[in-house]
Enzyme design. Structure first.
Site, PDB file in Angstrom:
ATOM      1  N   CYS A 117       0.826  -1.210   0.000  1.00 54.36           N
ATOM      2  CA  CYS A 117       0.000   0.000   0.000  1.00 54.36           C
ATOM      3  C   CYS A 117       0.865   1.267   0.000  1.00 54.36           C
ATOM      4  O   CYS A 117       1.681   1.471   0.898  1.00 54.36           O
ATOM      5  CB  CYS A 117      -0.903  -0.021   1.234  1.00 54.36           C
ATOM      6  N   CYS A 121       0.439   3.386   3.092  1.00 51.18           N
ATOM      7  CA  CYS A 121       1.130   2.764   4.230  1.00 51.18           C
ATOM      8  C   CYS A 121       2.626   3.050   4.171  1.00 51.18           C
ATOM      9  O   CYS A 121       3.254   3.318   5.192  1.00 51.18           O
ATOM     10  CB  CYS A 121       0.887   1.263   4.242  1.00 51.18           C
TER      11      CYS A 121
END
Length: 146
Positions: A53, A56
């Site tokens: 991600c 992230c």
């Protein structure tokens, strides 16, 4: 669809990038589902993430700074790979990445603020107030059980 994911702050593998490994020597504790019982006993700031991600990945150095800023302040900082441990993410009602939760003696509240070190530290150290939420776990029972 892409706009909806970006606006909601969520990632999909095809949207946010390729796989990446997590850093070593981290101040952030990496939890597994078998260790979730630890969250019932004290105060934690917990991130559910996916290694692929993009959001992230952007949060990772900030979350490390948050962990350093919370050292010695009674709040443990941890993360769990929700792409690897999907059942744990499901138990906590995680719907997108990254999801940050504050856990205090088994009560849970989800962080909705800016992704800044100062804001997350303030969230983690502020009095609990009435901000805790009841989790309606699709699996039933405590989200801390495995």
């Amino acid at each position: 669809m892409l706009l909806a994911l970006v606006a909601a702050g969520m990632c999909a593998r095809e949207v946010c990038g390729s796989d990446a490994s997590t850093s070593t020597g981290s101040a952030v504790v990496e939890l597994t589902p078998g260790e979730l019982h630890k969250l019932e006993q004290s105060t934690w700031l917990l991130e559910f993430y996916a290694p692929w991600c993009g959001y992230c990945k952007q949060l990772e150095p900030i979350f490390e700074d948050v962990a350093a800023g919370l050292a010695g302040r009674g709040v443990e900082v941890a993360r769990i790979d929700a792409s690897k441990y999907k059942s744990a993410a499901l138990r906590f009602g995680v719907q997108g990445f990254p999801t940050i939760m504050h856990v205090h003696d088994g009560d849970v509240r989800t962080y909705q603020g800016p992704r800044t070190e100062a804001s997350m530290i303030e969230f983690a150290t502020a009095s609990w107030k009435s901000a805790s939420i009841d989790l309606n776990s699709p699996l039933g029972g405590s989200p801390f059980s495995t």
